[in-house]
Design a protein around this motif. Structure first.
Motif, mmCIF file in Angstrom:
data_model
loop_
_atom_site.group_PDB
_atom_site.id
_atom_site.type_symbol
_atom_site.label_atom_id
_atom_site.label_comp_id
_atom_site.label_asym_id
_atom_site.label_seq_id
_atom_site.Cartn_x
_atom_site.Cartn_y
_atom_site.Cartn_z
ATOM 1 N N ARG A 313 55.295 42.726 42.762
ATOM 2 C CA ARG A 313 55.387 41.386 43.419
ATOM 3 C C ARG A 313 53.974 40.528 43.359
ATOM 4 O O ARG A 313 54.121 39.292 43.445
ATOM 5 C CB ARG A 313 55.939 41.560 44.697
ATOM 6 N N TYR A 314 53.090 41.185 43.235
ATOM 7 C CA TYR A 314 51.561 40.323 43.348
ATOM 8 C C TYR A 314 50.581 40.946 42.170
ATOM 9 O O TYR A 314 50.985 42.056 41.710
ATOM 10 C CB TYR A 314 50.957 40.345 44.820
ATOM 11 N N GLN A 315 49.661 40.458 41.928
ATOM 12 C CA GLN A 315 48.624 40.764 41.113
ATOM 13 C C GLN A 315 47.328 40.812 41.723
ATOM 14 O O GLN A 315 47.089 40.035 42.566
ATOM 15 C CB GLN A 315 48.502 39.858 39.791
ATOM 16 N N ASP A 316 46.631 41.935 41.442
ATOM 17 C CA ASP A 316 45.390 42.391 42.088
ATOM 18 C C ASP A 316 44.074 42.033 41.228
ATOM 19 O O ASP A 316 44.045 42.639 40.063
ATOM 20 C CB ASP A 316 45.488 43.847 42.468
ATOM 21 N N VAL A 317 43.617 40.844 41.631
ATOM 22 C CA VAL A 317 42.425 40.348 40.614
ATOM 23 C C VAL A 317 41.202 40.272 41.074
ATOM 24 O O VAL A 317 41.050 40.198 42.407
ATOM 25 C CB VAL A 317 42.825 38.930 40.248
ATOM 26 N N THR A 318 40.129 41.158 40.248
ATOM 27 C CA THR A 318 38.909 41.175 40.544
ATOM 28 C C THR A 318 38.025 40.039 39.873
ATOM 29 O O THR A 318 38.250 39.737 38.810
ATOM 30 C CB THR A 318 38.563 42.510 40.171
ATOM 31 N N PHE A 319 37.146 39.520 40.630
ATOM 32 C CA PHE A 319 36.133 38.537 40.367
ATOM 33 C C PHE A 319 34.991 38.946 40.689
ATOM 34 O O PHE A 319 34.795 39.732 41.371
ATOM 35 C CB PHE A 319 36.408 37.125 41.051
ATOM 36 N N GLU A 320 33.817 38.434 39.838
ATOM 37 C CA GLU A 320 32.604 38.857 40.038
ATOM 38 C C GLU A 320 31.822 37.821 39.826
ATOM 39 O O GLU A 320 31.742 36.760 39.259
ATOM 40 C CB GLU A 320 32.097 39.708 38.750
#
Ligand code: ATP
Length: 362
Positions: A313-320
């Motif tokens: 249901r969701y996306q787990d997004v990593t930012f740097e």
């Protein structure tokens, strides 16, 4: 108050395991003891059950001291991870065993067996052999068995620990409802009061009315799932609940409250703090938007989208954010699956909601 624990301590071989646990549980509440392996959850549950004696402290049930009361007189139900059903007996035989011990006659026993099987969704399973049942069905029979005598308190130790993920998810959704419904059927109008041990925060969130987060023999924080999620007290609780965006900084403005960090300034939700105070910030996973939000004030930061992990249901997004080689920050945010995201390695502007940026105790 149904159950009160006052400053419970327990040591094994001079090693303190519980270091002064106090808590109160009201009738009909479903309470989770949540914490990492070895923090003392099971020991606390066993003390409540009467299977273990505290080194010091008091336990009261409806105001009555429990210390001298043997296990069988407490009238508590117990469910453990390995469910310990008795294979030579069929389902009904397992469920009615305790009722027989309590002197219930055959007719009353049969009625109750039917009731609790209905509660756990296994109507008609009376004559089934234990070895014919799936793990999930066995777990439901164990739950039905513990509910049958209408326990004054139900104690569950990792009740879903041995089940696969899909089954756990299903039982998690159902367990709370079963316990609430059981009260009406089993002459406990306030609902069945239950304490369950788990190390899985999702399980605690899904089932419990109130959660006690434990760490190294102490309760770090207690509250409803919503309160714990919105306001985890400190770094331990936040990390244990799966939140990862934690940054140190210094308060530089009060109205609106703003914190300066190595990665820029962050607007935070209002709370008691002083100019110059060193603080630890938590940015909750739902804080970020990729388009200017409708709220008036927000934190704007530039970051590289590093990774997208699809979670259904969701996306787990990593930012740097990298200031230099040694000053790097990874931030993880959840986005609905319908939000279209740029490709990894793209630089983006993140808009962070100050209401989801809070100060933690160290
Ligand atoms: P887990 O999630 O791994 O079951 P827990 O939080 O339930 O962990 P406990 O089972 O309460 O933790 O154990 C806490 C600590 O007490 C552990 O270090 C364990 O080894 C120790 N312990 C528990 N029971 C005994 C015992 N009977 N004798 C000695 N040490 C014990």
């Amino acid at each position: 108050m149904l159950l009160e624990l006052h400053k419970i301590e327990k040591s094994f071989n001079d090693q303190p395991i519980l270091r002064g646990v106090s808590l109160q549980i009201t009738p009909g509440e479903i309470v989770a003891l949540l914490g990492p392996s070895g923090c003392g959850k099971t020991t606390l549950l066993r003390i409540i059950a009467g299977l273990e004696e505290p080194s010091s402290g008091n336990l009261l049930f409806k105001g009555e001291e429990l210390a001298e009361m043997p296990v069988h007189e407490r009238g508590f139900g117990l469910v453990f991870q390995d469910y310990a059903l008795f294979p030579p007996k069929d389902v009904a035989g397992n469920i009615e065993f305790g009722l027989r011990m309590l002197g219930w006659d055959a007719e009353k026993r049969a009625i109750r067996v039917g009731q609790v099987l209905e509660l756990v969704g296994l109507s008609g399973f009376e004559g089934r052999e234990i070895h014919e049942l799936s793990g999930g069905e066995q777990q439901r029979v164990a739950l039905a068995r513990s509910l049958a005598p209408s326990p004054r308190l139900l104690l569950l130790d990792e009740p879903m620990g041995s089940l696969d993920r899909a089954l756990r998810d299903r039982l998690m959704r159902e367990l709370g409802a079963i316990l609430k419904e059981a009260g009406g059927m089993l002459d406990r109008p306030e609902g069945i009061t239950a304490v369950f041990v788990t190390h899985d925060q999702e399980e605690a969130f899904a089932v419990a009315d109130r959660i006690f987060v434990m760490n190294a023999g102490l309760i770090e924080q207690e509250g409803t799932p919503a309160i714990l999620y919105r306001k985890p007290k400190n770094v331990f609780v936040a990390r244990f609940l799966g939140m990862e965006n934690i940054i140190k900084g210094k308060v530089v403005n009060l109205e609106p409250p703003r914190v300066s960090t190595s990665f820029g300034e962050f607007l935070i939700s209002p709370g008691p703090c002083d100019i110059g105070q060193h603080v630890t910030l938590l940015i909750r996973p739902e804080a970020a938007k990729l388009h200017i939000p409708v709220i008036d004030s927000y934190t704007e930061i530039r970051a590289i989208l590093a990774n997208i992990s699809f979670r259904g249901r969701y996306q787990d997004v990593t930012f740097e954010i990298a200031i230099d080689e040694s000053t790097r920050l990874s931030l993880k945010f959840d986005f609905n699956t319908d939000v279209s995201l740029p490709h990894p390695d793209t630089e983006v502007t993140l808009y962070l909601d100050p209401a989801s940026t809070i100060v933690l105790e160290d």
